[in-house]
Design an enzyme around this catalytic site. Structure first.
Site, mmCIF file in Angstrom:
data_model
loop_
_atom_site.group_PDB
_atom_site.id
_atom_site.type_symbol
_atom_site.label_atom_id
_atom_site.label_comp_id
_atom_site.label_asym_id
_atom_site.label_seq_id
_atom_site.Cartn_x
_atom_site.Cartn_y
_atom_site.Cartn_z
ATOM 1 N N ASP A 115 -5.611 9.548 9.157
ATOM 2 C CA ASP A 115 -4.301 9.097 9.636
ATOM 3 C C ASP A 115 -3.930 9.717 10.975
ATOM 4 O O ASP A 115 -4.198 10.888 11.238
ATOM 5 C CB ASP A 115 -3.228 9.450 8.603
ATOM 6 C CG ASP A 115 -3.375 8.639 7.337
ATOM 7 O OD1 ASP A 115 -3.160 7.423 7.423
ATOM 8 O OD2 ASP A 115 -3.723 9.207 6.292
ATOM 9 N N GLU A 150 0.862 -1.188 0.000
ATOM 10 C CA GLU A 150 0.000 0.000 0.000
ATOM 11 C C GLU A 150 0.892 1.230 0.000
ATOM 12 O O GLU A 150 1.716 1.397 0.898
ATOM 13 C CB GLU A 150 -0.892 0.050 1.243
ATOM 14 C CG GLU A 150 -2.166 -0.724 1.151
ATOM 15 C CD GLU A 150 -3.084 -0.438 2.342
ATOM 16 O OE1 GLU A 150 -2.738 0.405 3.188
ATOM 17 O OE2 GLU A 150 -4.129 -1.069 2.426
#
Length: 267
Positions: free
Chosen positions: A60, A49
């Site tokens: 995040d 990824e």
């Protein structure tokens, strides 16, 4: 066959679980990203990824936010990420998923981005802030280009929406094992087995568990419940610690190899 499908089919034949590793593209620079990708494949990673740096990475936690900042500071842009994927493809067939925010696709031009990604050798797109309810036309374009739309299921996702996501996703389903943003955790959530079982009731796709897996022991525990394990922040943290050290690739690949051994102990 899409590389993600081929890899999971191979893992099923071998009776093994998969390891998916996330890193921020361009952290600390794109040549390091290319070298890390090649080293990760040798270390036993099944899917890579690549986070495309964005100024507002809302899904995040701090570790990956800082990686995005470093990626932006190194001059990384979506077209340069795709150039790096194409460079990886000249030496490797490791499945690659781009982890990105929709604004980056929109700014590039959605159709153009999908075509450019497919041409570069990307296998799937995980668009963090694009819900399946609004993605039907984009999914159609992705599938036509040979890309998989990868979707997240959270601990708070109700069963009717799990059913919808399972119907719309392809490649694999990414189960976010805890609420909140990405980041390392001291222990895994106790709800993983029940949630994975609920998702399995609605799909035959592989299920990958991520968010919070920090070390080989946790990776092994998660692998017992799912088809694959996703490790991101713990790897990104190693990159942050080493920075521009000459042995960056060797050191990070060594850590990743320890995760692969935990997930696939007989390999």
């Amino acid at each position: 066959m899409n590389r993600i499908d081929a890899r999971f089919a191979e893992l099923r034949r071998q009776g093994r679980k998969g390891l998916i590793v996330y890193i921020g593209a361009g952290d600390p620079h794109l040549e390091a990203t290319r070298q890390l990708a090649l080293a990760f494949e040798r270390a036993g990673v099944d899917v890579l990824e690549l986070g495309v740096p964005f100024s507002d990475p809302l899904a995040d936690g701090l570790v990956n936010q800082l990686a995005a900042q470093r990626g932006l500071a190194s001059g990384t842009t979506p077209p340069k990420v795709l150039e790096t994927v194409a460079a990886i493809r000249r030496e490797s067939q490791i499945p690659i998923v781009l982890y990105l925010y929709f604004n980056l696709m929109h700014r590039h031009g959605v159709e153009r981005f999908i075509q450019d990604a497919a041409r570069a050798g990307v296998d799937g797109l995980l668009v963090l802030d694009l819900p399946p309810e609004e993605a039907e036309a984009i999914e159609h374009s992705m599938r036509a280009a040979g890309l998989h739309p990868i979707y997240l299921v959270a601990p708070t996702t109700p069963e009717p929406r799990i059913e919808l996501i399972a119907r719309r996703a392809s490649g694999f389903i990414y189960y976010v094992s805890r609420e909140g943003v990405t980041g390392m955790q001291q222990q895994l959530s106790s709800t993983i087995p029940a949630k994975v079982a609920l998702i399995r009731a609605h799909t035959s796709l592989p299920i990958a568990v991520g968010f919070g897996i920090s070390n080989p022991e946790q990776a092994q525990q998660a692998a017992a419940q799912a088809d694959a394990v996703v490790v991101g922040s713990a790897v990104v943290n190693q990159i942050a610690r080493l920075g521009l050290a000459p042995d960056l690739v060797e050191q990070v690949a060594g850590f990743v190899a320890s995760l692969a051994r935990a997930v696939k102990p007989n390999s």
